[in-house]
Each structure stands twice: as structure tokens, then as C-alpha cells.
Design a protein around this motif. Structure first.
Motif, PDB file in Angstrom:
ATOM      1  N   ASP A  29      62.704 -41.369  51.357  1.00 23.40           N
ATOM      2  CA  ASP A  29      62.622 -39.973  50.919  1.00 23.40           C
ATOM      3  C   ASP A  29      61.519 -39.779  49.885  1.00 23.40           C
ATOM      4  N   LEU A  30      61.395 -40.722  48.951  1.00 25.33           N
ATOM      5  CA  LEU A  30      60.346 -40.600  47.936  1.00 25.33           C
ATOM      6  C   LEU A  30      58.966 -40.664  48.581  1.00 25.33           C
ATOM      7  N   CYS A  31      58.775 -41.595  49.507  1.00 20.13           N
ATOM      8  CA  CYS A  31      57.474 -41.706  50.177  1.00 20.13           C
ATOM      9  C   CYS A  31      57.142 -40.426  50.926  1.00 20.13           C
ATOM     10  N   GLU A  32      58.138 -39.861  51.600  1.00 19.68           N
ATOM     11  CA  GLU A  32      57.910 -38.597  52.312  1.00 19.68           C
ATOM     12  C   GLU A  32      57.545 -37.479  51.335  1.00 19.68           C
ATOM     13  N   LYS A  33      58.247 -37.426  50.196  1.00 16.23           N
ATOM     14  CA  LYS A  33      57.950 -36.382  49.203  1.00 16.23           C
ATOM     15  C   LYS A  33      56.573 -36.597  48.598  1.00 16.23           C
ATOM     16  N   LEU A  34      56.231 -37.845  48.290  1.00 19.23           N
ATOM     17  CA  LEU A  34      54.914 -38.123  47.715  1.00 19.23           C
ATOM     18  C   LEU A  34      53.798 -37.745  48.684  1.00 19.23           C
ATOM     19  N   GLU A  35      53.984 -38.050  49.974  1.00 18.37           N
ATOM     20  CA  GLU A  35      52.981 -37.666  50.974  1.00 18.37           C
ATOM     21  C   GLU A  35      52.883 -36.145  51.076  1.00 18.37           C
ATOM     22  N   ARG A  36      54.010 -35.495  51.070  1.00 20.85           N
ATOM     23  CA  ARG A  36      54.047 -34.023  51.131  1.00 20.85           C
ATOM     24  C   ARG A  36      53.338 -33.422  49.917  1.00 20.85           C
ATOM     25  N   PHE A  37      53.652 -33.973  48.726  1.00 16.87           N
ATOM     26  CA  PHE A  37      53.023 -33.494  47.495  1.00 16.87           C
ATOM     27  C   PHE A  37      51.509 -33.718  47.560  1.00 16.87           C
ATOM     28  N   GLU A  38      51.110 -34.922  48.003  1.00 14.41           N
ATOM     29  CA  GLU A  38      49.690 -35.266  48.042  1.00 14.41           C
ATOM     30  C   GLU A  38      48.926 -34.336  48.998  1.00 14.41           C
ATOM     31  N   ARG A  39      49.504 -34.038  50.167  1.00 12.98           N
ATOM     32  CA  ARG A  39      48.843 -33.133  51.124  1.00 12.98           C
ATOM     33  C   ARG A  39      48.625 -31.747  50.529  1.00 12.98           C
ATOM     34  N   ARG A  40      49.458 -31.378  49.576  1.00 14.16           N
ATOM     35  CA  ARG A  40      49.359 -30.056  48.968  1.00 14.16           C
ATOM     36  C   ARG A  40      48.716 -30.093  47.577  1.00 14.16           C
ATOM     37  N   GLY A  41      48.238 -31.280  47.184  1.00 18.24           N
ATOM     38  CA  GLY A  41      47.556 -31.408  45.899  1.00 18.24           C
ATOM     39  C   GLY A  41      48.485 -31.314  44.699  1.00 18.24           C
ATOM     40  N   VAL A  42      49.744 -31.771  44.860  1.00 20.74           N
ATOM     41  CA  VAL A  42      50.745 -31.690  43.793  1.00 20.74           C
ATOM     42  C   VAL A  42      51.019 -33.092  43.255  1.00 20.74           C
ATOM     43  N   ALA A  43      50.948 -33.258  41.947  1.00 21.60           N
ATOM     44  CA  ALA A  43      51.246 -34.544  41.311  1.00 21.60           C
ATOM     45  C   ALA A  43      52.725 -34.584  40.936  1.00 21.60           C
ATOM     46  N   LEU A  44      53.293 -35.774  40.949  1.00 20.09           N
ATOM     47  CA  LEU A  44      54.671 -35.978  40.494  1.00 20.09           C
ATOM     48  C   LEU A  44      54.607 -36.733  39.172  1.00 20.09           C
ATOM     49  N   ILE A  45      55.252 -36.172  38.157  1.00 23.33           N
ATOM     50  CA  ILE A  45      55.251 -36.775  36.818  1.00 23.33           C
ATOM     51  C   ILE A  45      56.691 -37.035  36.419  1.00 23.33           C
ATOM     52  N   SER A  46      56.978 -38.277  36.042  1.00 22.31           N
ATOM     53  CA  SER A  46      58.307 -38.649  35.574  1.00 22.31           C
ATOM     54  C   SER A  46      58.231 -38.933  34.082  1.00 22.31           C
ATOM     55  N   VAL A  47      58.970 -38.166  33.303  1.00 22.92           N
ATOM     56  CA  VAL A  47      58.900 -38.260  31.846  1.00 22.92           C
ATOM     57  C   VAL A  47      59.478 -39.582  31.341  1.00 22.92           C
ATOM     58  N   ALA A  48      60.698 -39.925  31.764  1.00 24.20           N
ATOM     59  CA  ALA A  48      61.375 -41.118  31.235  1.00 24.20           C
ATOM     60  C   ALA A  48      60.593 -42.397  31.528  1.00 24.20           C
ATOM     61  N   GLU A  49      59.988 -42.457  32.706  1.00 26.63           N
ATOM     62  CA  GLU A  49      59.252 -43.661  33.085  1.00 26.63           C
ATOM     63  C   GLU A  49      57.765 -43.573  32.759  1.00 26.63           C
ATOM     64  N   SER A  50      57.317 -42.460  32.198  1.00 23.97           N
ATOM     65  CA  SER A  50      55.898 -42.243  31.866  1.00 23.97           C
ATOM     66  C   SER A  50      54.998 -42.508  33.074  1.00 23.97           C
ATOM     67  N   LEU A  51      55.350 -41.909  34.202  1.00 23.27           N
ATOM     68  CA  LEU A  51      54.584 -42.101  35.432  1.00 23.27           C
ATOM     69  C   LEU A  51      53.931 -40.804  35.870  1.00 23.27           C
ATOM     70  N   ASP A  52      52.750 -40.948  36.451  1.00 22.71           N
ATOM     71  CA  ASP A  52      52.006 -39.801  36.939  1.00 22.71           C
ATOM     72  C   ASP A  52      51.320 -40.211  38.235  1.00 22.71           C
ATOM     73  N   THR A  53      51.671 -39.553  39.346  1.00 24.50           N
ATOM     74  CA  THR A  53      51.118 -39.942  40.642  1.00 24.50           C
ATOM     75  C   THR A  53      49.703 -39.440  40.878  1.00 24.50           C
ATOM     76  N   SER A  54      49.097 -38.870  39.872  1.00 21.75           N
ATOM     77  CA  SER A  54      47.708 -38.466  40.052  1.00 21.75           C
ATOM     78  C   SER A  54      46.782 -39.677  39.988  1.00 21.75           C
ATOM     79  N   SER A  55      47.337 -40.872  39.643  1.00 29.03           N
ATOM     80  CA  SER A  55      46.538 -42.101  39.628  1.00 29.03           C
ATOM     81  C   SER A  55      47.125 -43.117  40.604  1.00 29.03           C
ATOM     82  N   ALA A  56      46.304 -44.028  41.094  1.00 33.80           N
ATOM     83  CA  ALA A  56      46.754 -45.072  42.025  1.00 33.80           C
ATOM     84  C   ALA A  56      47.811 -45.962  41.363  1.00 33.80           C
TER      85      ALA A  56
END
Length: 166
Positions: A57-84
Motif C-alpha cells: 500500500d505504501l509503495c502504491e501511495k508513493l507512486e501515486r504521489f510521485e506521479r502527481r508531484g506530491v511529497a510525503l513527509i513523516s514528522v516522527a521519523e524525519s523523513l521526506d520523500t522528495s529525496s532518494a
């Protein structure tokens, strides 16, 4: 967190009481509508496991977000999918989260199976009863019987007024 990333906060979506193992929840559906309409540039979550616990599900959401130019940011884990690096770490963490959920399910299933084989009681004990000394059968619990009478007085779902206000 939106301020840190220089973003305007459009909406706050809360899926209170909903499990992240299912994507069939009102907040997720609302979020995906916003993403699909390209109304957001980033989705900020408090914790990654509140979004989903499934790697697929996460991979599908990340692909969906990426196709639409949307980054996913997780506060607790300090993660940002705008980087590899952010995408790599988020996939690893989701895999661990899914493993944890499946391991808990396996341990629970095995423990219940073990108890059944030993003919031990499995399940909840209804209010007003307790497990008998044999560990299998139920017997009335007189200490809770009075509470049962009080509970049956009011209409279902209604709170009783406190004694102060009577």
C-alpha cells in the motif's frame, strides 16, 4: 511542520479510531481525492505507521504521489520523500512495520492455538461472570451482580446523572 517546509496548510485530516492496516477509511479517501486533484504539494503525517502498515500500500501511495508531484513527509521519523534517501528509508521502515504487524498476528494465533490444545479458556469473560477454578467454565460473579442491576436501569447508551446533581 508545514511552516518549516514553507508550505501552506490546506487541511488537517484525522482518522481517529481507524486502523492503518486498511485503506478503506474516510480520512484516507479524502486525502487521496486531494492528491488526485493536485490540490497539495506535500502530505505531512505525524507518524508513517498512521498512514499505512502495508509495504504494498505504501509503495502504491508513493507512486501515486510521485506521479502527481506530491511529497510525503513523516514528522516522527524525519523523513521526506522528495529525496532518494528519504524514499529508501521510508520503504525500509514500512517493511519493518508490516513485519511487526504480521509477527504479532502469528504470535497471537499460536498462543490461542496452544491454549485451545490445552483446553484452556479463550476469549472474553462477560460482565457478571468469572472463570471457574477449572479455568474453563464460567460462573456468576456475585460481586459484579449488583452492578449488573444498576446498568440495566437506564436506557442503552445513556449516561447516568452523577449523585451530586440528583
Amino acid at each position: 511542520m508545514a511552516v518549516v517546509h514553507g508550505a501552506e496548510l490546506i487541511d488537517i485530516i484525522v482518522d481517529g479510531g481507524e486502523s492503518a492496516k486498511s485503506l478503506q477509511r474516510p480520512g484516507m479517501e479524502r486525502l487521496l481525492r486531494l492528491v488526485d486533484a493536485r490540490n497539495v504539494q506535500a502530505v505531512i503525517v505525524a507518524k508513517l505507521d498512521r498512514l499505512t502498515r502495508s509495504v504494498k500500500d505504501l509503495c502504491e501511495k508513493l507512486e501515486r504521489f510521485e506521479r502527481r508531484g506530491v511529497a510525503l513527509i513523516s514528522v516522527a521519523e524525519s523523513l521526506d520523500t522528495s529525496s532518494a534517501a528519504g524514499r529508501l528509508i521510508i520503504n525500509i521502515m514500512t517493511a519493518v512495520s508490516q513485519w511487526e504487524r504480521e509477527a504479532i498476528g502469528e504470535r497471537t494465533r499460536d498462543a490461542l492455538s496452544h491454549k485451545r490444545k490445552k483446553q484452556e479458556r479463550v476469549g472474553n469473560v462477560a460482565f457478571g461472570y468469572r472463570v471457574a477454578q477449572d479455568g474453563v467454565h464460567l460462573q456468576p460473579d456475585n460481586a459484579e451482580a449488583g452492578g449488573n442491576l444498576v446498568r440495566s436501569r437506564g436506557a442503552p447508551g445513556r449516561a447516568y446523572p452523577s449523585r451530586d446533581r440528583q
